[in-house]
Design an enzyme around this catalytic site. Structure first.
Site, mmCIF file in Angstrom:
data_model
loop_
_atom_site.group_PDB
_atom_site.id
_atom_site.type_symbol
_atom_site.label_atom_id
_atom_site.label_comp_id
_atom_site.label_asym_id
_atom_site.label_seq_id
_atom_site.Cartn_x
_atom_site.Cartn_y
_atom_site.Cartn_z
ATOM 1 N N THR B 130 0.800 -1.226 0.000
ATOM 2 C CA THR B 130 0.000 0.000 0.000
ATOM 3 C C THR B 130 0.836 1.281 0.000
ATOM 4 O OG1 THR B 130 -0.135 0.075 2.416
ATOM 5 C CG2 THR B 130 -1.831 -1.189 1.262
ATOM 6 N N ALA B 263 15.200 -0.679 4.646
ATOM 7 C CA ALA B 263 16.559 -0.418 4.157
ATOM 8 C C ALA B 263 17.629 -1.037 5.046
ATOM 9 C CB ALA B 263 16.792 1.091 4.045
ATOM 10 N N GLY B 265 16.806 -3.894 7.235
ATOM 11 C CA GLY B 265 16.511 -5.285 7.513
ATOM 12 C C GLY B 265 15.035 -5.553 7.300
ATOM 13 N N TYR B 450 -3.002 17.162 6.332
ATOM 14 C CA TYR B 450 -3.209 16.157 5.284
ATOM 15 C C TYR B 450 -3.966 16.823 4.139
ATOM 16 C CZ TYR B 450 -4.277 11.491 3.379
ATOM 17 O OH TYR B 450 -4.366 10.370 2.589
#
Lengths: 534, 534
Positions: B130, B263, B265, B450
């Site tokens: 997503t 990035a 693990g 937002y």
């Protein structure tokens, strides 16, 4: 700050004869024979600081802000753990910094770091000097090719830089002591609400570097939760962190600086959230039949609320000794069960409403209300325990504390394991101890445990304590706890910290250190093992 | 999950003709001419996965769990940003993974990482797919000497591993989707309380990797605040983090993993705090005269309480359009002022007590109560906005969102700056937009903003949007905001993230990456710029 103990010498209070007698009868405490030393009797090794480094430091901060006299060096030797105090009282200052440097700005801190990197001099940031975990005594200098070390005393960086009433935040310089920070905020109607036991001497920068947690953490949270922004001077440049309370822009690098104990950089400003000064405060005491019942009650408040502002539970031994009120130690030997101290803040109406709900919870779980007095006695003596320790050391007793935290399910075994480790080891050394414990920081998923140990001092108090402390540290890890909830790592906890964090976690920390402090001058051996030992 | 849009195709709802007409009249939206493609019309490049790598992956997880068929690859191409959807709808799958690998255990993840390191194949962890920030489309593979990339789909790791009722924590595997996690908890009387808009499809591991924040964050907090423990499989080994809710044992390394976007693990388990399912929920609406007044009211609740569980404020445009209830878009064009939606949870008594106090605050600050209906409509449609976007794209409109956060004092300028940047840039491209905004996450010191943008799609929708988005990103940084409050960084925000973090912060992250992922196979170019571009 007293060089050989805690705080303001004028506030030192000798133990009543009745307590001295109790210590003798109960624990075999015998008077110290040697008279106390004066500061000028402490043996300070010659400063190893090269002339060229001294000149470079004088260039960086002004000659008057670089000190190499014995008194300044003794006053910056180690911290305030009991072994630290016993060593300095024995005249031992072999861990003294070679110089004390007092920068007056962020840029001067950068200049000091550059000078020290150029001259291979280690730098140990120094706030209130209150570390109890060896956080001011670097190790492995020679192996790292470092010639000397300087204490970077931040006391000149002591300002309130900005107060943002809309965002309810304040920006402080790191060397500001907590009482003055509160004073500056109160003039404007605000409080930080951070009151650890070291409150009267500790600094804002120290709180951040060591993830401090205060006595009102149930209401105000931990210091690392109050910090919303940080500026950090590192040998590789400046870090400016915190553009919003929370972010999804990568890992939260503020949390990489918080708890880094000066190993990555020097915190030169801290932005914290502040709150309005509450209208009223109320303290009170409760009794629970035992530590398990008291823990269940604290857990209920932490998980389902309502939480008071202060919440602490003493175990049976601590309750009996009356340690919650250091001025009245020994007065409560008839006290049974476990004491809970509650503090409530807000408007009188809010306090009443919350108190009523808390009373329902505690009564339902077997608590017996004791009224205001035990709470007010705790509040009155809340910053006095370090003075009590000095008085105990003076009469030949040994007294020290250690702490941990875990998830609630692990708390019973952690409590039993640490208590047993301390008791067995010290008894085996011929100084059977009193071990007391309290819970003073609660979370929905777990809590801290804070242990106080008192025994006879004996001639080998430091090595005997180290043995007991190592056994306690092993017990903490075995029971699933963390090696420190709020004292930090320093050099004392370093090996257990590495075990807790695992080799890969340590590799990540080492990588960050190498990136920010490529010449390895910052706090060698503190938090992160010296490269030479890896 | 629909390959060319959002969610369950059965729930797709076309826009009412009245809304289509409005879009035409207001924004010049014109029907899309080309008929929609089917999945098998998407052009998938040949897999670059070397035979030897395929064999090694089959060894690691079993041949049946390594897929290289076109459908699997298309379904793992990019994420769910509007540019992602427009590209895949245009038949473009040039970012498709070369294989999809489905490990069944932590050890299988380690084995996949070892195989990929050995064969120079990049690994992109894939949860719900997503991402709206390019978090699934690695860059710079060739420059890093990587031959191909595999999507590591975690759907087989979908268990509730442990529920600790004493500590109120649950341990989940990363590939568990949020609705199923809630279902498993509810069977035992608990809830996580994490309901982001992606709730129906997103996974526990994705929440952690991307620092998700949900619609009930005022009551339950952000996901990063819920996490108390993590297990991470890295190319260099395993990290096990979290022995207590909080600790002073060094920096909080959990916070280095949270937000690391794969990035560093692959998160293979997450321990989160849980809460009892509330007895009751109540939603309601309020109207404020304007966005400034509404913001002041939200700030008052965030700073002085009491906080509801859900708290959101739509600006004038979003209120007018009725976006708080996607199913009723356009029905409220007569609505004036700004809508606040409140949600309250607890026992009926608690809800009533809190509601009364909130009403006092809001009334005192100029709010007008609208009763339950607007709140219930919001609640009913809370997960529908992504379906609405599909419907808008279907009729030739462009719709996209972006978000940020800042301290309260910076919010007004941030709001104005971003709105202006979006409006000016899109108008300049010939597609003047409607720009709507809401606040849906509040903190004592700040809040998130937002934005939702709707315009005509036009033939160059993707490059036009990129230009507008870049202008908005610049405006965010200029106004002191963070480049993302909860969407994350991915590749889309990478350059602004590097500016926000500064070269030294990026150097620290790069150092951690090099320590945990020395061969650089994890998510190349996501979060951290590719080494080749530095």
């Amino acid at each position: 700050m007293l060089w050989s103990g805690w705080g303001d010498p004028a506030r030192a209070t000798p133990l009543p004869e009745s307590v001295v007698g109790l210590l003798r009868d109960l624990l075999g405490v015998r008077p110290v024979e040697a008279p106390p030393l004066t500061l000028d009797e402490v043996v300070v090794p010659p400063s190893r600081l090269p002339e060229a480094a001294l000149a470079a430091l004088a260039d960086a901060v002004g000659a008057e802000h670089v000190r190499t006299d014995d008194e300044a060096r003794v006053r910056h030797t180690r911290g305030k753990s009991t072994p630290d105090l016993l060593r300095i009282r024995a005249g031992r200052a072999e861990d003294a910094p070679d110089a004390v440097v007092l920068p007056g700005s962020h840029d001067e801190v950068l200049a000091v770091l550059a000078a020290c990197a150029a001259h291979r001099v280690a730098v140990v940031p120094f706030g209130g000097g209150t570390s109890v975990v060896g956080g001011l005594a670097p190790t492995g200098l020679a192996a790292s090719g470092l010639t000397a070390f300087a204490a970077l005393d931040l006391r000149r960086l002591d300002g309130l830089v900005e107060l943002d009433e809309v965002s309810r935040t304040a920006v402080f310089q790191p060397g500001l002591r907590a009482p003055r920070a509160e004073e500056l905020l109160r003039e404007r109607g605000y409080t930080l609400g951070h009151f650890p036991q070291s409150f009267e001497w500790a600094t804002i920068g120290g709180f951040a570097a060591a993830r401090s947690s205060g006595q009102a953490s149930a209401g105000y949270g931990r210091f690392d939760g109050m910090v919303v922004g940080l500026t950090v001077a590192t040998p590789a440049g400046t870090l400016d962190l915190g553009r919003a309370p929370k972010s999804a822009a990568g890992p939260d690098l503020r949390q990489l600086v918080l708890g880094s104990e000066g190993a990555f950089g020097v915190i030169t400003s801290v932005r914290v959230r502040i709150r309005p000064v509450p209208d009223a405060r109320a303290y009170e005491g409760w009794r629970f039949p035992d530590f398990a019942a008291g823990s269940t009650a604290l857990r209920a408040l932490a998980q389902d609320g309502p939480l008071p502002t202060v919440l602490r539970l003493s175990d049976e031994t601590e309750t009996m000794i009356g340690l919650a009120d250091p001025s009245g130690v020994g007065a409560e030997l008839s006290a049974s069960g476990c004491l809970v101290v509650l503090g409530l803040e807000g408007t009188p109406d809010e306090i009443e409403a919350r108190r009523a709900r808390i009373h329902d919870v505690l009564t339902g779980l077997g608590g017996e209300p004791l009224g205001a007095e035990p709470g007010e006695k705790w509040e009155h003596g809340r910053f006095n325990a370090p003075y009590l320790r000095d008085a105990l050391l003076d009469v030949g007793a040994f007294a020290e504390t250690l702490e941990t935290a875990a998830f609630w399910a692990d708390i019973p075994a952690l409590y039993a394991g640490v208590k047993r480790a301390l008791t067995d080891t010290l008894a085996g050394s011929g100084t059977p101890p009193l071990v007391m414990c309290h819970i003073s920081h609660v979370y929905p998923s777990g809590a801290s445990l804070y242990f106080t140990v008192v025994s006879a001092q004996g001639p080998d108090a430091v090595p005997h304590w180290e043995k007991a402390k190592h056994a306690a540290n092993d017990a903490i890890l075995a029971a699933g706890g963390t090696i420190s909830h709020h004292h930090g790592v320093g050099t004392d906890h370093r090996d257990w910290y590495a075990r807790e964090t695992g080799p890969l976690g340590m590799a990540a920390l080492r990588a960050v250190k190498d990136a920010l402090d490529p010449s390895g001058i910052l706090n060698p051996g503190i938090l992160i093992p010296p490269a030479a030992e890896e």
